[in-house]
Write a protein that holds these residues in place. Sequence first.
Motif, PDB file in Angstrom:
ATOM      1  N   CYS A 411       0.826  -1.210   0.000  1.00  0.00           N
ATOM      2  CA  CYS A 411       0.000   0.000   0.000  1.00  0.00           C
ATOM      3  C   CYS A 411       0.863   1.264   0.000  1.00  0.00           C
ATOM      4  O   CYS A 411       1.970   1.279   0.540  1.00  0.00           O
ATOM      5  CB  CYS A 411      -0.925   0.017   1.217  1.00  0.00           C
ATOM      6  N   PHE A 412       0.328   2.313  -0.596  1.00  0.00           N
ATOM      7  CA  PHE A 412       0.994   3.626  -0.632  1.00  0.00           C
ATOM      8  C   PHE A 412      -0.062   4.692  -0.336  1.00  0.00           C
ATOM      9  O   PHE A 412      -1.046   4.818  -1.058  1.00  0.00           O
ATOM     10  CB  PHE A 412       1.625   3.881  -2.007  1.00  0.00           C
ATOM     11  N   PRO A 413       0.142   5.477   0.736  1.00  0.00           N
ATOM     12  CA  PRO A 413       1.234   5.355   1.703  1.00  0.00           C
ATOM     13  C   PRO A 413       1.060   4.117   2.579  1.00  0.00           C
ATOM     14  O   PRO A 413      -0.027   3.561   2.656  1.00  0.00           O
ATOM     15  CB  PRO A 413       1.107   6.632   2.533  1.00  0.00           C
ATOM     16  N   ALA A 414       2.158   3.686   3.218  1.00  0.00           N
ATOM     17  CA  ALA A 414       2.129   2.488   4.035  1.00  0.00           C
ATOM     18  C   ALA A 414       1.204   2.669   5.225  1.00  0.00           C
ATOM     19  O   ALA A 414       0.968   3.774   5.694  1.00  0.00           O
ATOM     20  CB  ALA A 414       3.537   2.145   4.505  1.00  0.00           C
ATOM     21  N   GLY A 415       0.685   1.567   5.738  1.00  0.00           N
ATOM     22  CA  GLY A 415      -0.210   1.596   6.884  1.00  0.00           C
ATOM     23  C   GLY A 415      -1.316   0.596   6.699  1.00  0.00           C
ATOM     24  O   GLY A 415      -1.639   0.208   5.570  1.00  0.00           O
ATOM     25  N   PRO A 416      -1.914   0.130   7.785  1.00  0.00           N
ATOM     26  CA  PRO A 416      -2.940  -0.908   7.699  1.00  0.00           C
ATOM     27  C   PRO A 416      -4.187  -0.412   6.973  1.00  0.00           C
ATOM     28  O   PRO A 416      -4.486   0.781   6.935  1.00  0.00           O
ATOM     29  CB  PRO A 416      -3.244  -1.241   9.167  1.00  0.00           C
ATOM     30  N   ALA A 417      -4.916  -1.369   6.399  1.00  0.00           N
ATOM     31  CA  ALA A 417      -6.183  -1.039   5.759  1.00  0.00           C
ATOM     32  C   ALA A 417      -7.207  -0.628   6.808  1.00  0.00           C
ATOM     33  O   ALA A 417      -7.156  -1.070   7.960  1.00  0.00           O
ATOM     34  CB  ALA A 417      -6.686  -2.241   4.972  1.00  0.00           C
ATOM     35  N   LEU A 418      -8.125   0.225   6.419  1.00  0.00           N
ATOM     36  CA  LEU A 418      -9.129   0.739   7.349  1.00  0.00           C
ATOM     37  C   LEU A 418     -10.512   0.217   6.980  1.00  0.00           C
ATOM     38  O   LEU A 418     -10.934   0.303   5.821  1.00  0.00           O
ATOM     39  CB  LEU A 418      -9.124   2.269   7.333  1.00  0.00           C
ATOM     40  N   ASP A 419     -11.192  -0.347   7.954  1.00  0.00           N
ATOM     41  CA  ASP A 419     -12.612  -0.700   7.822  1.00  0.00           C
ATOM     42  C   ASP A 419     -12.914  -1.641   6.659  1.00  0.00           C
ATOM     43  O   ASP A 419     -13.966  -1.532   6.021  1.00  0.00           O
ATOM     44  CB  ASP A 419     -13.460   0.566   7.677  1.00  0.00           C
ATOM     45  N   LEU A 420     -12.021  -2.573   6.366  1.00  0.00           N
ATOM     46  CA  LEU A 420     -12.333  -3.569   5.348  1.00  0.00           C
ATOM     47  C   LEU A 420     -13.385  -4.536   5.885  1.00  0.00           C
ATOM     48  O   LEU A 420     -13.289  -5.033   7.008  1.00  0.00           O
ATOM     49  CB  LEU A 420     -11.082  -4.343   4.955  1.00  0.00           C
ATOM     50  N   LYS A 421     -14.401  -4.800   5.070  1.00  0.00           N
ATOM     51  CA  LYS A 421     -15.466  -5.721   5.448  1.00  0.00           C
ATOM     52  C   LYS A 421     -15.318  -7.035   4.680  1.00  0.00           C
ATOM     53  O   LYS A 421     -14.797  -7.046   3.568  1.00  0.00           O
ATOM     54  CB  LYS A 421     -16.830  -5.101   5.120  1.00  0.00           C
ATOM     55  N   PRO A 422     -15.792  -8.123   5.248  1.00  0.00           N
ATOM     56  CA  PRO A 422     -15.795  -9.377   4.486  1.00  0.00           C
ATOM     57  C   PRO A 422     -16.689  -9.260   3.251  1.00  0.00           C
ATOM     58  O   PRO A 422     -17.704  -8.554   3.257  1.00  0.00           O
ATOM     59  CB  PRO A 422     -16.355 -10.399   5.481  1.00  0.00           C
ATOM     60  N   GLU A 423     -16.306  -9.950   2.208  1.00  0.00           N
ATOM     61  CA  GLU A 423     -17.140 -10.042   1.015  1.00  0.00           C
ATOM     62  C   GLU A 423     -18.267 -11.050   1.273  1.00  0.00           C
ATOM     63  O   GLU A 423     -18.084 -12.022   2.011  1.00  0.00           O
ATOM     64  CB  GLU A 423     -16.306 -10.501  -0.182  1.00  0.00           C
ATOM     65  N   THR A 424     -19.419 -10.837   0.678  1.00  0.00           N
ATOM     66  CA  THR A 424     -20.540 -11.768   0.818  1.00  0.00           C
ATOM     67  C   THR A 424     -21.080 -12.115  -0.564  1.00  0.00           C
ATOM     68  O   THR A 424     -20.899 -11.369  -1.530  1.00  0.00           O
ATOM     69  CB  THR A 424     -21.669 -11.174   1.675  1.00  0.00           C
ATOM     70  N   ALA A 425     -21.755 -13.259  -0.650  1.00  0.00           N
ATOM     71  CA  ALA A 425     -22.242 -13.716  -1.947  1.00  0.00           C
ATOM     72  C   ALA A 425     -23.533 -14.494  -1.792  1.00  0.00           C
ATOM     73  O   ALA A 425     -23.804 -15.095  -0.746  1.00  0.00           O
ATOM     74  CB  ALA A 425     -21.192 -14.591  -2.636  1.00  0.00           C
ATOM     75  N   GLU A 426     -24.325 -14.481  -2.865  1.00  0.00           N
ATOM     76  CA  GLU A 426     -25.523 -15.302  -2.979  1.00  0.00           C
ATOM     77  C   GLU A 426     -25.520 -15.960  -4.349  1.00  0.00           C
ATOM     78  O   GLU A 426     -25.122 -15.347  -5.345  1.00  0.00           O
ATOM     79  CB  GLU A 426     -26.797 -14.472  -2.819  1.00  0.00           C
ATOM     80  N   GLY A 427     -25.942 -17.212  -4.398  1.00  0.00           N
ATOM     81  CA  GLY A 427     -25.959 -17.919  -5.665  1.00  0.00           C
ATOM     82  C   GLY A 427     -27.183 -18.793  -5.806  1.00  0.00           C
ATOM     83  O   GLY A 427     -27.720 -19.308  -4.813  1.00  0.00           O
ATOM     84  N   TYR A 428     -27.644 -18.936  -7.050  1.00  0.00           N
ATOM     85  CA  TYR A 428     -28.823 -19.737  -7.358  1.00  0.00           C
ATOM     86  C   TYR A 428     -28.507 -20.626  -8.562  1.00  0.00           C
ATOM     87  O   TYR A 428     -27.861 -20.187  -9.514  1.00  0.00           O
ATOM     88  CB  TYR A 428     -30.032 -18.848  -7.671  1.00  0.00           C
ATOM     89  N   ASP A 429     -28.976 -21.873  -8.507  1.00  0.00           N
ATOM     90  CA  ASP A 429     -28.740 -22.836  -9.585  1.00  0.00           C
ATOM     91  C   ASP A 429     -30.041 -23.545  -9.929  1.00  0.00           C
ATOM     92  O   ASP A 429     -30.868 -23.811  -9.047  1.00  0.00           O
ATOM     93  CB  ASP A 429     -27.743 -23.921  -9.175  1.00  0.00           C
ATOM     94  N   LEU A 430     -30.179 -23.893 -11.199  1.00  0.00           N
ATOM     95  CA  LEU A 430     -31.282 -24.750 -11.647  1.00  0.00           C
ATOM     96  C   LEU A 430     -30.707 -25.726 -12.665  1.00  0.00           C
ATOM     97  O   LEU A 430     -30.132 -25.316 -13.683  1.00  0.00           O
ATOM     98  CB  LEU A 430     -32.401 -23.921 -12.270  1.00  0.00           C
TER      99      LEU A 430
END
Length: 603
Positions: A411-430
């Motif tokens: 990362c530029f500038p260096a430093g930890p990421a802020l407020d990253l959230k998990p990714e979510t998903a929904e899927g449907y199959d037929l």
Amino acid sequence: MRPILFTAAALAALSTHAYGQTPVSELVVTAPRLATTPELVTGLRTIERDEIEARQATFAADVLNTLPGVSVFRRGVGGLATVRLRGAEADKTLVLIDGVPVNDPADPSGAFDFGALQLADVERVELLSGPQGSLWGSDAIGGVIAFHTRELDGWALEAEAGSYGSVRGALSGGLAADRYAFGGSVAGFRTDGVSKAAVGTEDDAFETVTASAHGRVDLTDAVRLDGRLRYTSAEVEIDGFAPPDFRLADTAAINKSRAWSGFGRVTADGPWGFTHKLSLGLSDLTRTDVSDFPSRFTADREVWRWTAERGGTEDPWAVVAGLERQEIAADLDGRTGADLSTSAAFAVGRARLGPVTATASLRHDDPDAYRSKTTGRLSLAAELGAGFVATASAGQGFKTPTLSQLVCDFCFPAGPALDLKPETAEGYDLRLGWRSDDGAWSAALTGYRLTVKDQIAYVAGRYVNIARTRSEGLEAEATGRLTDQLSLRLAYAHTDAIDMTTDASLLRVPDHSGSASLFWDGDRLSGALTVRGESSQADTDVDGFSRIRRKGFVVADLAGAWKLTDRVSLTGRIENLADTRYQEAYGYREPGRSVFVGVRVSD
């Protein structure tokens, strides 16, 4: 190319039975956690050992690229190889070897590199597409690829040499009885290769060695122990973006890797018909880049898992429940990664209600660094008569940020990421599937939709949640035994994958892809002819940033074996039969026509 792909799609609607494959009614798979048969699960495919041997496939990517909905991105032979399922990014494919997760926690995206995954010790590959968070937790948004290694009773030897100074060898053996088994294998491959950069002139060599060992023993009629261990080392010369142009070209860089994975397990038959399993799975990975910008990354994973299971594939009901604790640690070239350990509880149940089978799964994950997440999946399969089965499913998935993303490596500038959230998903199959009464012919047509929210992207020097992606498509597949010796396997996929925030096509996902394979299994002569193709697709230009359209391609491979005796066979294969100039990743060269000859000996 389009006539070939659409012809394959049309045939797929009419025929099927895979080369040497166990009839669908008898095949039992375990990637869905609860042992089941494929017609009850949408998005489930398998590749058996006899198909691997018929095609003389060396690496996992050599067989995965023939399955519908699978996109392989490979930076030349031995180079980084990743797999996208149904348009989802490569980091959303969870990879298991003998049930142990082996995705790279030290990689910026957490994806698995298939570049050195040899198949010499693999018995079966199971592909389970669609979000599987309720089964396997984080990382399984696009799906799961599970590799199961072999147990041999006897020994086998393979040796091969061919184009580009390539040599390959494998030795495996074991002893198996009802109450015990043990054995192992070792396999190696080396090639002088070709330049990975399409504009390059310097050949890039690649060599890799894989060794494995396994054992099991019945302590009593009710208690059993088993375990497996697998080791891979690889060294590959790579091309990169050297100054002053910083465009893909020849470089003197080398990537070295060393990976361990394995498990130990105790199985005990308990009261009320339940079978209990307690296992410890371990994986360890070290990656070293030798270049103008040297680096070293290490990562290890420890998975404790307990399950209790009751019921088989023919029983009116079956259930499996379990607890899991996963510890993950990594060192990012001297920077200690954040804690991504997690605890989880899950359950899967199946019930037959006349012609309808219902399967449901639920999982609760409690990551140490994030809020807990509960995911579920429901599937209904109905027997319609005349060999037809209709299956519909809906499922959820999620993915926590990787260690590299949390630390904000690069990362530029260096430093930890802020407020990253998990990714979510929904899927449907037929899915609509059909199988003939004798099991010699079958076909399936599957439609799906997958949406991912809060996808993490690297933008302006930082990792942020910005993207919302959507993939939808159609998958057609068929296999058929044309005669006693001749079999056919066909696959086609149409994939429409876009970034919903920009309406741009997702990178490295072809709109159309397909394959057609013919297998001959005679008394003396056996062989396989495989033709596969992809349409054009969006990719990254040789500057590493700009978008470009990579051309489509069609390639063919031919493999054959002549049995001299019951124990000895001569082998030969030709890859890229028509000497096609093509790229699986834009700017990276693939070899031209390659010829290999060898021998197999077994007892």
